[in-house]
Every structure is written in C-alpha cells, then in structure tokens.
Scaffold this motif. Structure first.
Motif, mmCIF file in Angstrom:
data_model
loop_
_atom_site.group_PDB
_atom_site.id
_atom_site.type_symbol
_atom_site.label_atom_id
_atom_site.label_comp_id
_atom_site.label_asym_id
_atom_site.label_seq_id
_atom_site.Cartn_x
_atom_site.Cartn_y
_atom_site.Cartn_z
ATOM 1 N N ILE A 153 0.840 -1.189 0.000
ATOM 2 C CA ILE A 153 0.000 0.000 0.000
ATOM 3 C C ILE A 153 0.879 1.244 0.000
ATOM 4 O O ILE A 153 2.055 1.201 0.369
ATOM 5 N N ASP A 154 0.287 2.363 -0.436
ATOM 6 C CA ASP A 154 1.033 3.613 -0.486
ATOM 7 C C ASP A 154 0.442 4.623 0.492
ATOM 8 O O ASP A 154 -0.472 4.304 1.262
ATOM 9 N N ALA A 155 0.973 5.836 0.451
ATOM 10 C CA ALA A 155 0.555 6.868 1.403
ATOM 11 C C ALA A 155 -0.931 7.207 1.249
ATOM 12 O O ALA A 155 -1.609 7.504 2.243
ATOM 13 N N MET A 156 -1.444 7.175 0.017
ATOM 14 C CA MET A 156 -2.860 7.468 -0.194
ATOM 15 C C MET A 156 -3.740 6.378 0.423
ATOM 16 O O MET A 156 -4.760 6.666 1.056
ATOM 17 N N ASP A 157 -3.355 5.115 0.249
ATOM 18 C CA ASP A 157 -4.094 4.027 0.886
ATOM 19 C C ASP A 157 -4.113 4.204 2.399
ATOM 20 O O ASP A 157 -5.142 4.007 3.057
ATOM 21 N N THR A 158 -2.947 4.566 2.952
ATOM 22 C CA THR A 158 -2.843 4.756 4.400
ATOM 23 C C THR A 158 -3.782 5.849 4.873
ATOM 24 O O THR A 158 -4.451 5.710 5.910
ATOM 25 N N ARG A 159 -3.860 6.941 4.105
ATOM 26 C CA ARG A 159 -4.752 8.048 4.478
ATOM 27 C C ARG A 159 -6.212 7.598 4.439
ATOM 28 O O ARG A 159 -7.004 7.942 5.330
ATOM 29 N N LEU A 160 -6.584 6.828 3.435
ATOM 30 C CA LEU A 160 -7.961 6.343 3.340
ATOM 31 C C LEU A 160 -8.282 5.397 4.500
ATOM 32 O O LEU A 160 -9.388 5.443 5.054
ATOM 33 N N ILE A 161 -7.326 4.548 4.871
ATOM 34 C CA ILE A 161 -7.535 3.666 6.017
ATOM 35 C C ILE A 161 -7.782 4.484 7.274
ATOM 36 O O ILE A 161 -8.676 4.167 8.073
ATOM 37 N N GLU A 162 -7.012 5.553 7.465
ATOM 38 C CA GLU A 162 -7.198 6.409 8.641
ATOM 39 C C GLU A 162 -8.603 7.013 8.665
ATOM 40 O O GLU A 162 -9.245 7.075 9.723
ATOM 41 N N THR A 188 -12.289 2.604 -5.896
ATOM 42 C CA THR A 188 -11.404 1.551 -6.405
ATOM 43 C C THR A 188 -10.363 1.161 -5.366
ATOM 44 O O THR A 188 -10.095 -0.023 -5.137
ATOM 45 N N ARG A 189 -9.775 2.160 -4.711
ATOM 46 C CA ARG A 189 -8.758 1.879 -3.703
ATOM 47 C C ARG A 189 -9.351 1.163 -2.489
ATOM 48 O O ARG A 189 -8.754 0.212 -1.963
ATOM 49 N N VAL A 190 -10.509 1.616 -2.036
ATOM 50 C CA VAL A 190 -11.130 0.991 -0.864
ATOM 51 C C VAL A 190 -11.515 -0.453 -1.175
ATOM 52 O O VAL A 190 -11.292 -1.361 -0.361
ATOM 53 N N GLN A 191 -12.056 -0.686 -2.362
ATOM 54 C CA GLN A 191 -12.425 -2.047 -2.737
ATOM 55 C C GLN A 191 -11.198 -2.950 -2.802
ATOM 56 O O GLN A 191 -11.244 -4.123 -2.402
ATOM 57 N N ARG A 294 -5.414 0.928 14.279
ATOM 58 C CA ARG A 294 -3.965 0.898 14.445
ATOM 59 C C ARG A 294 -3.307 1.642 13.284
ATOM 60 O O ARG A 294 -3.756 1.554 12.141
ATOM 61 N N ARG A 295 -2.233 2.338 13.582
ATOM 62 C CA ARG A 295 -1.504 3.039 12.544
ATOM 63 C C ARG A 295 -0.822 2.031 11.621
ATOM 64 O O ARG A 295 -0.253 1.047 12.082
ATOM 65 N N VAL A 296 -0.882 2.289 10.333
ATOM 66 C CA VAL A 296 -0.282 1.393 9.363
ATOM 67 C C VAL A 296 1.169 1.804 9.129
ATOM 68 O O VAL A 296 1.447 2.975 8.893
#
Length: 296
Positions: A153-162, A188-191, A294-296
């Motif tokens: 995952i990248d920084a954008m994925d991490t932000r969406l998870i947060e 698309t990223r969330v899926q 939890r922080r990724v």
C-alpha cells in the motif's frame, strides 16, 4: 419486524457483516422499508450504540501473536483497568464477573513482545495473578479478515484507512474531497483494500454497562467432536467471537444476547454438545475499551 428492538438487532448484525452495506441492501434483507432502516441506522450511530469502523488485519501489521489475558485483582480494579486501557497493544479491556476481574486482548508482533507485555501487566498496582491464553486460530471475528497476501500500500491508501478507521461509513465523495482524488478512484482503492483482506469494515456495538446488549465469555474444554464444536461456534448467530486457544481452554467464545435468559439458552446449547467436557463463563460487566484502529 415491527418491534424497533428486533429491527435494531437485525440492522446491527447486517452492519457487523458489512459495515458499508447500503440502506437498500439492509432493507431488502430485513424486509423493512428503506426509510425505516435509514432512520434506525442514523439513530444507532448518533446515540453511540454502534460505531462502524475499519480495522487493519493484525497479520498485515505483523501482529501474529494474539493473547487473551485474564487478571485477578487484590482490590478495586480501576487502576489496573486504566493501565490496560492505556496500553497501545490492547484492543479490548473489560471488567468481568467470574473467577477473574478483568480481561484484555493483546495483539503483538512476537512471543518475546508478549512476555514483555505480560511483565508490564504483572507490575500494575493491585494485580494478584494473570492467566494467559494464546489464540492459535480465530474461528470467528468481525475485525479479523485473515490477510495472507503480499499486498503493498502507499501513502494514499494509508490516508484512506485512517479516514475509515474514524468513520467506516464515510462516503466515497466525502473521502475524495479530503484526499484530493475522484470518488471513483477512492472507491477503487477501498475495494482493493477490502478484497486483499487488508482491512475489514464492521460495527462495534456498545455492551455491558453502557449498551443494549449483554455479553458473556466462555472457555471450553473439548474432549472429542472437535470439528462439530468449531462449526457450531462459527455458525451460531449468538456467538460474536470465537478462537481456538492454547492454555487452560481449548477454545474461547463470546456470547451475546438481550437478556440473561438468552445468554443462558446459548450457554446451554454449548454445554449440550457432545465433546464439551467443561465450560467456564464470565459476564462482561463494563467494556472499557474496544479499539481496533492501528496506525499502518
């Protein structure tokens, strides 16, 4: 389905299975009007009865050791409870009635780290004794997605998870406005995160002193018919969580119900299974922490 309590129970169950389920899909499953479902969901969220959040699978985070820790106190439990709640590796802390006074679930990276955490627990003022179970397999858990891949995952994925950890039902449009992507790109990223089993989005229901539902933990000693017992734990709608364990029990489970009678019925069903040699139960009196973010 006219009784609001029955509707709420069914809605919460649907959100536990899929925290982002649409009002229309839930309404079809319940056979209730969409408007009724939308109103009840919002009331459950606004009242704090339910939180819908994303949780990162512990295996993706490298947290491959999950332990159930039971604490016996020498006196009042509040000081011990506060110490457990503040520990960043605890995801669940509950004051219970039974042979122990508190239970906690810890998720850590190694057995060495678990030993350090248990030593910290023993040093808390008022701790007389602890008993520890290690989960060897999570049979059922709304926040365990059983990640087994090698996804990156990248920084954008991490932000969406947060964002999803804060509000698992945040719309794609809302998240898109925050992160600067299109709603389609966010979707698309969330899926992808969901399909890769990196995250799971589910509902946390307030329980114990501040909730509408009662819950009971049960430790099981199994002496035959192991597969049948495990299958019941997996299939029963009255069992919210179950895991196979190493320690004084072969498995543990969490039963949920709206009354002591309902809990007793579920417990009796377990006790009546061929192969169950012994059960030990404890009542969750006050769930002090249930935090899977939890922080990724």
């Amino acid at each position: 389905m006219k009784d609001p309590r029955n509707i709420d129970t069914a809605i919460i169950r649907a959100l536990q299975l899929d925290g982002r389920a649409s009002f229309l899909d839930i309404a079809k499953e319940l056979g209730a009007p969409r408007a009724t479902v939308a109103t009840r969901v919002q009331q459950l969220l606004d009242s704090g009865t339910v939180r819908v959040i994303a949780a990162v699978d512990p295996s993706f985070l490298g947290q491959r050791v999950i332990a159930h820790v039971s604490v016996v106190a020498e006196g009042p439990v509040r000081v011990i409870a506060n110490g457990l709640v503040q520990d960043s590796d605890s995801v669940l802390v509950s004051a219970v009635g039974g042979d122990h006074d508190l239970i906690a679930e810890f998720r850590v990276t190694s057995h060495e780290e678990l030993h350090r955490r248990l030593a910290d627990v023993r040093r808390l003022p008022g701790v007389a004794k602890i008993d520890t179970l290690i989960y060897t397999s999570v049979i059922k858990g709304f926040f365990i997605s059983k990640y087994t891949g090698d996804a990156v995952i990248d920084a954008m994925d991490t932000r969406l998870i947060e964002l999803l950890q804060a509000d698992g039902r945040s719309s794609y449009r809302q998240m898109a406005g925050i992160v600067g992507l299109s709603a389609t790109a966010v979707r698309t990223r969330v899926q992808r995160l969901l399909e890769a089993r990196i995250i799971k989005i589910s509902a946390v229901e307030a329980r114990g002193a501040h909730g509408r539902q009662l819950s009971m933990g049960v430790g099981l000693n199994i002496n035959g018919g192991h597969d049948e017992v495990i299958e019941l734990l997996r299939a029963s709608s009255d069992i919210e969580f179950a895991a196979e364990t190493v320690g004084r029990f072969d498995a543990v489970a969490t039963l949920v119900g709206q009354s002591p009678a309902a809990l007793l019925d579920s417990l009796e069903e377990l006790r009546g299974l061929p192969g169950i040699k012994r059960t030990v139960s404890w009542s969750h009196l006050d769930v002090l922490k249930e935090d899977y973010a939890r922080r990724v």
